[in-house]
Design a protein around this motif. Structure first.
Motif, PDB file in Angstrom:
ATOM      1  N   ARG A  31      -8.925  -6.799  -5.038  1.00  0.00           N
ATOM      2  CA  ARG A  31      -8.176  -4.871  -5.117  1.00  0.00           C
ATOM      3  C   ARG A  31      -7.084  -5.574  -6.194  1.00  0.00           C
ATOM      4  NH1 ARG A  31      -8.790  -8.346  -0.158  1.00  0.00           N
ATOM      5  NH2 ARG A  31      -7.232  -9.060  -0.404  1.00  0.00           N
ATOM      6  N   GLN A  32      -6.864  -6.756  -6.904  1.00  0.00           N
ATOM      7  CA  GLN A  32      -6.121  -7.233  -8.302  1.00  0.00           C
ATOM      8  C   GLN A  32      -6.115  -5.749  -9.190  1.00  0.00           C
ATOM      9  OE1 GLN A  32      -5.931 -11.611  -8.541  1.00  0.00           O
ATOM     10  NE2 GLN A  32      -3.863 -11.309  -7.979  1.00  0.00           N
ATOM     11  N   ASP A  35      -5.644  -2.373  -8.142  1.00  0.00           N
ATOM     12  CA  ASP A  35      -4.377  -1.930  -8.148  1.00  0.00           C
ATOM     13  C   ASP A  35      -3.811  -1.970  -9.791  1.00  0.00           C
ATOM     14  OD1 ASP A  35      -4.218  -2.356  -4.739  1.00  0.00           O
ATOM     15  OD2 ASP A  35      -3.574  -4.240  -5.501  1.00  0.00           O
ATOM     16  N   PHE A  38      -4.904   0.973 -11.081  1.00  0.00           N
ATOM     17  CA  PHE A  38      -4.175   2.530 -10.242  1.00  0.00           C
ATOM     18  C   PHE A  38      -2.627   2.935 -10.919  1.00  0.00           C
ATOM     19  CE2 PHE A  38      -1.965   4.277  -6.620  1.00  0.00           C
ATOM     20  CZ  PHE A  38      -2.715   4.976  -6.047  1.00  0.00           C
ATOM     21  N   THR A  39      -2.455   1.411 -10.856  1.00  0.00           N
ATOM     22  CA  THR A  39      -0.675   1.721 -11.764  1.00  0.00           C
ATOM     23  C   THR A  39      -1.001   1.762 -13.117  1.00  0.00           C
ATOM     24  OG1 THR A  39       0.074  -0.342 -10.283  1.00  0.00           O
ATOM     25  CG2 THR A  39       1.128  -0.121 -12.073  1.00  0.00           C
ATOM     26  N   ASN A  54      -7.862   0.911   0.028  1.00  0.00           N
ATOM     27  CA  ASN A  54      -8.552   0.415  -1.058  1.00  0.00           C
ATOM     28  C   ASN A  54      -9.877   1.671  -1.692  1.00  0.00           C
ATOM     29  OD1 ASN A  54      -7.902  -2.042  -0.555  1.00  0.00           O
ATOM     30  ND2 ASN A  54      -8.918  -3.441   0.297  1.00  0.00           N
ATOM     31  N   LYS A  57      -7.766   4.472  -3.662  1.00  0.00           N
ATOM     32  CA  LYS A  57      -7.596   3.265  -5.218  1.00  0.00           C
ATOM     33  C   LYS A  57      -8.932   3.492  -5.646  1.00  0.00           C
ATOM     34  CE  LYS A  57      -4.852   0.181  -3.512  1.00  0.00           C
ATOM     35  NZ  LYS A  57      -4.672  -1.235  -3.710  1.00  0.00           N
TER      36      LYS A  57
END
Length: 103
Positions: A31-32, A35, A38-39, A54, A57
């Protein structure tokens, strides 16, 4: 049992990554990683509410990376590892052209 990640961009650009040889990533790390990508790639949420699942993403990061991202074997392997762990699936098919994912 089949274990693979397939990403289809169009009729010419399709990537198949066997997951048997992809390093395991725990769900928190996955997930990290998603994330962060994604950013970094300035992805936009799929849903108007702004809620990002999820699976959303995974699709958006794949779309943002495009074929050139998947041509980078190290990045593609990290993506496959994160997608597998975040979604807890052994078979993942991403249709980047139509913003769809199936298992």
């Amino acid at each position: 049992m089949q274990s693979e990640l397939k990403v289809k961009f169009n009729a010419r650009d399709e990537f198949v990554l066997p997951l048997e040889h992809v390093p395991q990533m725990d769900s928190h790390a996955a997930r990290q990683w998603l994330d962060g990508e994604f950013t970094r790639m300035e992805c936009e949420p799929i849903r108007g509410s702004g809620k990002v699942l999820n699976a959303d993403k995974v699709v958006r990061v794949a779309q943002a990376a495009g074929p050139s991202g998947f041509a980078n074997a190290d990045w593609a392997q990290s993506f496959a590892s994160a997608a597998r762990a975040a979604l807890a699936k052994d078979v993942i098919v991403i249709d980047a052209e139509n913003t769809a994912i199936s298992f």
